[in-house]
Write a protein that holds these residues in place. Structure first.
Motif, PDB file in Angstrom:
ATOM      1  N   LYS A 166       0.834  -1.189   0.000  1.00  0.00           N
ATOM      2  CA  LYS A 166       0.000   0.000   0.000  1.00  0.00           C
ATOM      3  C   LYS A 166       0.876   1.249   0.000  1.00  0.00           C
ATOM      4  CE  LYS A 166      -3.964   2.085   2.298  1.00  0.00           C
ATOM      5  NZ  LYS A 166      -4.893   2.013   3.445  1.00  0.00           N
ATOM      6  N   ASN A 167       0.549   2.179  -0.877  1.00  0.00           N
ATOM      7  CA  ASN A 167       1.278   3.454  -1.007  1.00  0.00           C
ATOM      8  C   ASN A 167       2.716   3.268  -1.496  1.00  0.00           C
ATOM      9  OD1 ASN A 167      -1.026   4.761   0.018  1.00  0.00           O
ATOM     10  ND2 ASN A 167      -0.314   4.432   2.125  1.00  0.00           N
ATOM     11  N   THR A 168       2.999   2.115  -2.126  1.00  0.00           N
ATOM     12  CA  THR A 168       4.319   1.839  -2.688  1.00  0.00           C
ATOM     13  C   THR A 168       4.214   1.804  -4.205  1.00  0.00           C
ATOM     14  OG1 THR A 168       4.891   0.525  -0.746  1.00  0.00           O
ATOM     15  CG2 THR A 168       6.281   0.276  -2.687  1.00  0.00           C
ATOM     16  N   ASP A 169       5.057   2.576  -4.876  1.00  0.00           N
ATOM     17  CA  ASP A 169       5.019   2.725  -6.328  1.00  0.00           C
ATOM     18  C   ASP A 169       6.274   2.110  -6.934  1.00  0.00           C
ATOM     19  OD1 ASP A 169       4.529   3.508  -8.917  1.00  0.00           O
ATOM     20  OD2 ASP A 169       5.119   5.603  -8.591  1.00  0.00           O
ATOM     21  N   PHE A 170       6.127   0.956  -7.603  1.00  0.00           N
ATOM     22  CA  PHE A 170       7.230   0.324  -8.325  1.00  0.00           C
ATOM     23  C   PHE A 170       7.171   0.755  -9.786  1.00  0.00           C
ATOM     24  CE2 PHE A 170       6.387  -2.448  -4.752  1.00  0.00           C
ATOM     25  CZ  PHE A 170       7.649  -2.812  -4.313  1.00  0.00           C
TER      26      PHE A 170
END
Length: 262
Positions: free
Chosen positions: A148-152
Motif C-alpha cells: 500500500k502506497n508503494t510505487d514500483f
C-alpha cells in the motif's frame, strides 16, 4: 486513503547519489612550470581537490540532480532529470623569490632567502547532465498491506552529458642554468571538452508517507554511454581526441526525496 499519484499528477524529487556526469582530470591540461630546474628552489601552490556533481565512491550526500515526473495516466509518466555544476578558481602570479645571503665561508645563511613560488592557472569548469524518458508504474492490489502506497516502476532514459574545462596560465617560472626567470601571458587558454550520449533502463520504488511526501530508491538496471573528449593544450594547435564507449548493469544507485505537487 490511497496516496499514490494518478493521471495528471506532477512530482519533483531531489536525487542524491551519483550519475554519469563526466569528470575530466585537470592534469590533462598543462600548468606551465619550471623546467631544467637543477639547483633551483621553488614552492608549488596548494590546490583544492573538490570535484563537484560526481563523487568517487558514490555518496548519498552528493546531490546528483533534480527529477521531474508528469503522469500521463495512472501507469505512465514522463521523466526529466538534470544537474549543472560550475567551478572557477582565480590564477596566482609566480614569484621568483630572493636569493639567500652568504656568510664568510660562502655558505647560505639560513632564513635569509625567500623561496620562489610557482604560479597557478585560472581554471573554469562547467558540467551538465540531462536525461529524458518515460516510466511504467506497476499497479498492485491495494489490499496487500505491504504494498500500500508503494510505487514500483521501470523506465527508459535518453542521456546527455557535457563538460568543459579551461586553464589560463597567468605567469610561470623558467629555470636556466639554475637561475629563475618569470614568464607570462603567451600561451593562451588550454581546453578539454567532453560530450556524451547514451541510454539506460532504470528501475525504482517510491513510498508515499503522505499525499505530498515520498522517498524512493532508483538504480540503472542497464546503462550505455558513448563519449567523445578533445584536449587542446594551446590555441591554434591540433587537439588530441578520444572516444570511449562503456556499458554497466545495476549501477548508480540513487536516493530520492520528493514531493507530489498536484
Amino acid at each position: 486513503m490511497e496516496l499514490l499519484p494518478k493521471k495528471g499528477s506532477f512530482t519533483v524529487a531531489l536525487v542524491l547519489g551519483d550519475n554519469d556526469v563526466t569528470d575530466i582530470n585537470p592534469a590533462v591540461l598543462p600548468n606551465y612550470s619550471i623546467y631544467d630546474s637543477y639547483g633551483a628552489t621553488y614552492v608549488e601552490r596548494l590546490g583544492a581537490d573538490d570535484n563537484f556533481s560526481v563523487k568517487e565512491p558514490a555518496s548519498l550526500t552528493n546531490m546528483a540532480g533534480i527529477s521531474l515526473n508528469y503522469f500521463l495516466s495512472d501507469k505512465i509518466s514522463l521523466n526529466l532529470f538534470g544537474s549543472y555544476g560550475y567551478k572557477t578558481s582565480p590564477g596566482e602570479e609566480a614569484y621568483t623569490g630572493v636569493a639567500p645571503l652568504k656568510d664568510s665561508d660562502n655558505m647560505n645563511i639560513e632564513g635569509s632567502g625567500i623561496p620562489a613560488i610557482q604560479g597557478s592557472p585560472e581554471t573554469e569548469n562547467h558540467k551538465l547532465y540531462l536525461s529524458a524518458g518515460a516510466d511504467y508504474h506497476f499497479k498492485f492490489d491495494q489490499d496487500v498491506r505491504a504494498l500500500k502506497n508503494t510505487d514500483f516502476y521501470l523506465g527508459g532514459r535518453f542521456n546527455f552529458m557535457y563538460e568543459r574545462l579551461e586553464k589560463t596560465q597567468i605567469s610561470w617560472l623558467i629555470s636556466k642554468d639554475g637561475d629563475l626567470s618569470l614568464n607570462s601571458g603567451a600561451e593562451g587558454t588550454a581546453t578539454a571538452e567532453a560530450i556524451g550520449f547514451g541510454g539506460s533502463l532504470v528501475g525504482g520504488v517510491d513510498y508515499y508517507f503522505t499525499q505530498s511526501l515520498f522517498i524512493g530508491l532508483e538504480v540503472n538496471v542497464f546503462n550505455f554511454m558513448y563519449q567523445h573528449t578533445e584536449i587542446v593544450q594551446m590555441p591554434g594547435v591540433q587537439g588530441a581526441d578520444q572516444t570511449t564507449t562503456f556499458m554497466n548493469a545495476m549501477s548508480y544507485p540513487r536516493l530520492k526525496i520528493g514531493f507530489k505537487i498536484f
